[in-house]
Scaffold this motif. Structure first.
Motif, PDB file in Angstrom:
ATOM      1  N   ALA A 154      10.242  34.737 -36.810  1.00 38.51           N
ATOM      2  CA  ALA A 154       9.066  34.357 -36.023  1.00 38.51           C
ATOM      3  C   ALA A 154       9.070  35.134 -34.722  1.00 38.51           C
ATOM      4  N   LEU A 155       7.897  35.477 -34.242  1.00 42.45           N
ATOM      5  CA  LEU A 155       7.781  36.163 -32.966  1.00 42.45           C
ATOM      6  C   LEU A 155       7.805  35.142 -31.838  1.00 42.45           C
ATOM      7  N   GLY A 156       8.572  35.417 -30.799  1.00 41.03           N
ATOM      8  CA  GLY A 156       8.613  34.528 -29.647  1.00 41.03           C
ATOM      9  C   GLY A 156       7.435  34.790 -28.728  1.00 41.03           C
ATOM     10  N   GLU A 157       7.278  33.957 -27.728  1.00 42.99           N
ATOM     11  CA  GLU A 157       6.197  34.163 -26.765  1.00 42.99           C
ATOM     12  C   GLU A 157       6.493  35.383 -25.922  1.00 42.99           C
ATOM     13  N   TRP A 158       5.457  36.107 -25.571  1.00 42.30           N
ATOM     14  CA  TRP A 158       5.586  37.335 -24.796  1.00 42.30           C
ATOM     15  C   TRP A 158       4.956  37.150 -23.425  1.00 42.30           C
ATOM     16  N   MET A 159       5.626  37.648 -22.406  1.00 41.45           N
ATOM     17  CA  MET A 159       5.090  37.709 -21.048  1.00 41.45           C
ATOM     18  C   MET A 159       5.305  39.122 -20.533  1.00 41.45           C
ATOM     19  N   PRO A 160       4.289  39.712 -19.883  1.00 44.79           N
ATOM     20  CA  PRO A 160       4.495  41.039 -19.312  1.00 44.79           C
ATOM     21  C   PRO A 160       5.449  40.957 -18.125  1.00 44.79           C
ATOM     22  N   LYS A 161       6.134  42.047 -17.880  1.00 42.84           N
ATOM     23  CA  LYS A 161       7.053  42.133 -16.745  1.00 42.84           C
ATOM     24  C   LYS A 161       6.387  42.889 -15.604  1.00 42.84           C
ATOM     25  N   VAL A 162       6.824  42.617 -14.384  1.00 45.45           N
ATOM     26  CA  VAL A 162       6.329  43.350 -13.213  1.00 45.45           C
ATOM     27  C   VAL A 162       6.570  44.844 -13.445  1.00 45.45           C
ATOM     28  N   ASN A 163       5.568  45.643 -13.113  1.00 47.30           N
ATOM     29  CA  ASN A 163       5.545  47.111 -13.240  1.00 47.30           C
ATOM     30  C   ASN A 163       5.219  47.599 -14.649  1.00 47.30           C
ATOM     31  N   GLU A 164       4.965  46.711 -15.616  1.00 45.57           N
ATOM     32  CA  GLU A 164       4.514  47.158 -16.932  1.00 45.57           C
ATOM     33  C   GLU A 164       3.015  47.447 -16.881  1.00 45.57           C
ATOM     34  N   GLN A 165       2.588  48.425 -17.663  1.00 47.45           N
ATOM     35  CA  GLN A 165       1.167  48.731 -17.774  1.00 47.45           C
ATOM     36  C   GLN A 165       0.592  47.880 -18.892  1.00 47.45           C
ATOM     37  N   VAL A 166      -0.516  47.182 -18.602  1.00 46.10           N
ATOM     38  CA  VAL A 166      -1.132  46.279 -19.571  1.00 46.10           C
ATOM     39  C   VAL A 166      -2.614  46.586 -19.738  1.00 46.10           C
ATOM     40  N   LEU A 167      -3.171  46.065 -20.821  1.00 46.82           N
ATOM     41  CA  LEU A 167      -4.603  46.163 -21.090  1.00 46.82           C
ATOM     42  C   LEU A 167      -5.223  44.809 -20.798  1.00 46.82           C
ATOM     43  N   ALA A 168      -6.236  44.785 -19.947  1.00 44.70           N
ATOM     44  CA  ALA A 168      -6.916  43.540 -19.573  1.00 44.70           C
ATOM     45  C   ALA A 168      -8.376  43.621 -19.983  1.00 44.70           C
ATOM     46  N   VAL A 169      -8.937  42.477 -20.344  1.00 38.35           N
ATOM     47  CA  VAL A 169     -10.347  42.397 -20.709  1.00 38.35           C
ATOM     48  C   VAL A 169     -10.958  41.225 -19.956  1.00 38.35           C
TER      49      VAL A 169
END
Length: 87
Positions: free
Chosen positions: A57-72
């Motif tokens: 199973a995949l665990g919950e994911w949280m972005p880390k500070v300084n990671e590049q993310v896609l936002a909508v």
């Protein structure tokens, strides 16, 4: 809201895992708190060389500070925004 700002990439400035949200710096502005989307119930099946399988199973994911993310953002004035994932 300008349609060109509905989907953007940016760098995470702060993350709050409790309510699952983060703040993002875009090229000229900073976001408010954006909720991080999850994929509940996602499953992975791994097949070994001898033909048997293992469930995972995949665990919950949280972005880390300084990671590049896609936002909508929702296409309404003062619309909420969400982080879709890491770029």
């Amino acid at each position: 809201m300008d349609i060109s700002t509905l989907i953007q990439t940016g760098i995470v400035e702060a993350a709050d895992p409790g309510p699952r949200r983060a703040r993002v710096r875009f090229s000229e502005q900073h976001s408010g708190w954006l909720y991080v989307l999850q994929h509940p119930g996602a499953k992975v099946t791994v097949e070994a060389a001898d033909g048997h399988t293992h469930k995972a199973a995949l665990g919950e994911w949280m972005p880390k500070v300084n990671e590049q993310v896609l936002a909508v953002y929702l296409p309404v004035d003062s619309g909420d925004g969400f982080i879709l994932g890491v770029v």
